[in-house]
Design a protein around this motif. Structure first.
Motif, mmCIF file in Angstrom:
data_model
loop_
_atom_site.group_PDB
_atom_site.id
_atom_site.type_symbol
_atom_site.label_atom_id
_atom_site.label_comp_id
_atom_site.label_asym_id
_atom_site.label_seq_id
_atom_site.Cartn_x
_atom_site.Cartn_y
_atom_site.Cartn_z
ATOM 1 N N SER A 49 0.798 -1.152 -0.166
ATOM 2 C CA SER A 49 0.219 0.420 -0.046
ATOM 3 C C SER A 49 0.789 1.470 -0.047
ATOM 4 N N ARG A 84 -10.482 -2.119 -1.397
ATOM 5 C CA ARG A 84 -10.405 -0.614 -1.852
ATOM 6 C C ARG A 84 -9.407 0.070 -1.162
ATOM 7 N N THR A 85 -9.627 -0.817 0.697
ATOM 8 C CA THR A 85 -8.946 0.377 1.766
ATOM 9 C C THR A 85 -8.107 -1.502 2.856
ATOM 10 N N VAL A 113 -6.129 -2.860 6.349
ATOM 11 C CA VAL A 113 -6.372 -1.621 5.918
ATOM 12 C C VAL A 113 -5.124 -0.503 6.205
ATOM 13 N N ASN A 116 -4.464 6.696 6.236
ATOM 14 C CA ASN A 116 -3.909 8.387 5.599
ATOM 15 C C ASN A 116 -3.254 8.333 6.873
ATOM 16 N N PRO A 121 -9.132 5.111 7.210
ATOM 17 C CA PRO A 121 -8.122 4.418 5.535
ATOM 18 C C PRO A 121 -8.687 4.855 4.555
ATOM 19 N N THR A 122 -7.596 4.449 3.351
ATOM 20 C CA THR A 122 -7.098 5.081 2.048
ATOM 21 C C THR A 122 -6.812 4.132 1.363
ATOM 22 N N GLU A 123 -7.185 3.743 -0.479
ATOM 23 C CA GLU A 123 -7.425 3.459 -1.148
ATOM 24 C C GLU A 123 -5.575 2.979 -1.353
#
Length: 161
Positions: A49, A84-85, A113, A116, A121-123
């Motif tokens: 990520s 997604r996250t 997860v 950011n 939660p972030t993509e």
């Protein structure tokens, strides 16, 4: 967001068991192994990520065999799914014999997860699956993800009464 290959986040950790990692039966303490697994899963998810991560759940933790004092333990982690996250990480743990032969002692699946800077939660990048083995892992992870969603919905209904 560009996809990332499974190999880009593959992680290995190696330990030699000492007295401080053993339980009363002189076997590897399960809690110690769980800590190592969580660290390996976090490194895998961070590499995939490019973000800090948190453990959302331990979906499966299956003990297949013991490990004893002075054994070499090898933990191998890799991404099996990205949403997604969230990301599913498989960590396989082996006892490595002096000959180099590895014996599987644990398989764990964790959901991590990405976070950011505000710890929200972030993509995450999509997972690029190429080999037949990676495709099989992806399909099994999709099934586990669907089961997790069903369990979450049931738990939320139960909480609402």
């Amino acid at each position: 967001m560009a996809g990332k290959h499974v190999s880009e986040s593959y992680t290995e950790q190696v330990q030699i068991l000492s007295q401080s990692t053993l339980n009363g039966y002189n076997r590897l303490f399960g809690g110690q192994l769980m800590q190592w697994i969580d660290v390996v899963a976090a490194v895998v998810a961070r590499r995939h990520s490019g973000c800090n991560v948190t453990t959302a759940s331990v979906d499966n933790l299956r003990f297949e065999g013991p490990a004893y004092a002075n054994d070499t333990i090898v933990l191998c982690g890799y991404i099996t799914y990205s949403g997604r996250t969230s990301m599913e990480v498989c960590v396989r743990t082996y006892v490595e014999e002096l000959s180099g032969l590895k014996r599987l002692i644990n398989v764990a699946y964790l959901v991590m997860v990405a976070l950011n800077a505000e710890e929200r939660p972030t993509e995450v990048p999509k997972l690029v699956v190429e080999s037949e083995a990676e495709k099989r892992e992806w399909e099994a992870a999709c099934e586990r993800n669907a089961i997790r969603k069903t369990r979450r919905k049931a738990a939320q209904k139960e909480l609402k009464g």
